[in-house]
Design an enzyme around this catalytic site. Structure first.
Site, short mmCIF file in Angstrom:
data_model
loop_
_atom_site.label_atom_id
_atom_site.label_comp_id
_atom_site.label_asym_id
_atom_site.label_seq_id
_atom_site.Cartn_x
_atom_site.Cartn_y
_atom_site.Cartn_z
N ASP A 69 0.83 -1.21 0.00
CA ASP A 69 0.00 0.00 0.00
C ASP A 69 0.86 1.26 0.00
OD1 ASP A 69 0.95 -0.41 2.58
OD2 ASP A 69 -1.02 -0.73 3.46
N ASN A 141 -7.68 -2.77 14.07
CA ASN A 141 -9.09 -2.91 13.66
C ASN A 141 -9.29 -4.07 12.67
OD1 ASN A 141 -7.96 -1.94 11.32
ND2 ASN A 141 -9.33 -0.18 11.08
N HIS A 143 -7.47 -4.62 9.91
CA HIS A 143 -7.18 -4.36 8.49
C HIS A 143 -5.93 -5.11 8.03
CE1 HIS A 143 -4.79 -0.34 9.26
NE2 HIS A 143 -3.95 -1.35 9.17
N GLU A 148 -9.63 -1.51 4.95
CA GLU A 148 -10.33 -1.20 6.20
C GLU A 148 -11.58 -2.07 6.32
OE1 GLU A 148 -8.73 0.42 8.22
OE2 GLU A 148 -8.09 2.41 7.56
C1 GLP Z 1 -0.36 0.03 8.73
C2 GLP Z 1 -0.11 -0.71 7.39
C3 GLP Z 1 -0.43 -2.18 7.51
C4 GLP Z 1 0.12 -2.68 8.84
C5 GLP Z 1 -0.69 -2.08 9.96
C6 GLP Z 1 -0.19 -2.44 11.36
O1 GLP Z 1 -1.23 1.08 8.67
N1 GLP Z 1 -0.76 -0.16 6.25
O2 GLP Z 1 0.12 -2.89 6.41
O3 GLP Z 1 0.01 -4.08 8.92
O4 GLP Z 1 -0.92 -0.72 9.80
O5 GLP Z 1 0.92 -1.68 11.74
P1 GLP Z 1 1.85 -2.08 12.95
O6 GLP Z 1 2.55 -3.32 12.55
O7 GLP Z 1 2.79 -0.93 13.11
O8 GLP Z 1 0.97 -2.27 14.11
#
Ligand code: GLP
Length: 262
Positions: A69, A141, A143, A148
């Site tokens: 992304d 959440n 995702h 989302e």
């Molecule tokens: C981000 C990314 C995701 C990631 C998630 C969790 O916003 N777009 O690909 O898995 O949030 O992030 P973290 O591993 O820092 O908790």
């Protein structure tokens, strides 16, 4: 699904790195394709892959990397743009050549331009033979990438609105909440499912509910990561804290022990 619970985040990263290495093609017939996630969850995994490179067990110089992304509207070179993040946290660590890193193009000014770039991104993944191993984190959440809650289970790479929860979670990387972009371009859940192997890493108690909903709740768009249940080769690497809300834990541990008790 293979669910592997490790005592510490460091052990979970090591298990995840082994799952990635085992999923990469080794026959030399075509260049391996690695799907890359940002976020804090896979950082230990990337460090472990870097260690494997240093030990001569693997070489990523002929691997292609595809990001999950990207934010829409950040200026080129912004340190929190996911291209820059992946250059720092993956390319520099595992020796993936920067010119082999592809990231969705979030620079378009309007939806048609962004969507054309999103379709071109899908085409590029297909041209290179598809993703061999997709590294994933999970949002609190539920995702995956930036899909989302409410994302279609068959969705493809497209523009999405970020949820308030995700913008607040990611505000720590920016000066303040108002600097966090409102939109992104993300691989769809259907795009992610096309990868031959999925390796998800989650650590810490903040992820426990999302992990339990994704692995043991219904398959539904409200919990995008529940789409993992539909994939035929998913490895989920957790630490104890992230595994705390799983009901079926004993079975995962028994299964991970292999055929020793036959
Ligand atoms: C981000 C990314 C995701 C990631 C998630 C969790 O916003 N777009 O690909 O898995 O949030 O992030 P973290 O591993 O820092 O908790």
């Amino acid at each position: 699904m293979e669910v592997v619970v490790s005592p510490t985040p460091e052990d979970a990263a090591g298990r995840a790195a082994e799952a990635v290495l085992a999923g990469l093609p080794r026959d030399g017939g075509r260049d391996p394709v690695l799907g890359l996630a940002t976020g804090s969850s896979p950082l230990g995994l990337y460090q472990e892959l870097g260690r494997a490179v240093a030990e001569g067990r693997v070489d990523f110089s002929r691997t292609h990397g595809f990001a999950l992304d990207e934010y829409v509207g950040l200026p080129p070179g912004h340190p929190e743009g996911y291209r820059e993040v992946l250059l720092r946290e993956v390319c520099a660590v595992i020796g993936l050549p920067p010119e082999r890193l592809s990231v969705p193009d979030g620079s378009g000014d309007d939806v048609p331009t962004l969507m054309a770039a999103a379709r071109a991104y899908e085409d590029r993944i297909r041209e290179l033979g598809g993703v061999d191993v997709q590294v994933l984190g999970i949002g609190a959440n539920g995702h995956l990438g930036f899909n989302e809650p409410g994302s279609a289970l068959a969705s493809r790479t497209r523009v999405k609105r970020l949820s308030d929860r995700t913008r607040r979670d990611n505000a720590r990387f920016f000066q303040g909440l108002e600097d966090v972009p409102t939109h992104c371009v993300t691989q769809g859940l259907g795009t992610i499912l096309d990868a031959r192997r999925l390796v998800l890493v989650a650590t810490g108690d903040a992820k426990a509910d999302a992990v339990a909903a994704a692995l043991e709740g219904p398959l539904m768009a409200s919990v995008p990561a529940s789409v993992l249940q539909w994939h035929r080769d998913t490895v989920v690497c957790l630490d104890e804290a992230a595994a705390a809300a799983l009901r079926n834990r004993q079975y995962y541990d028994d299964a991970a022990a292999g055929l020793t008790e036959r």
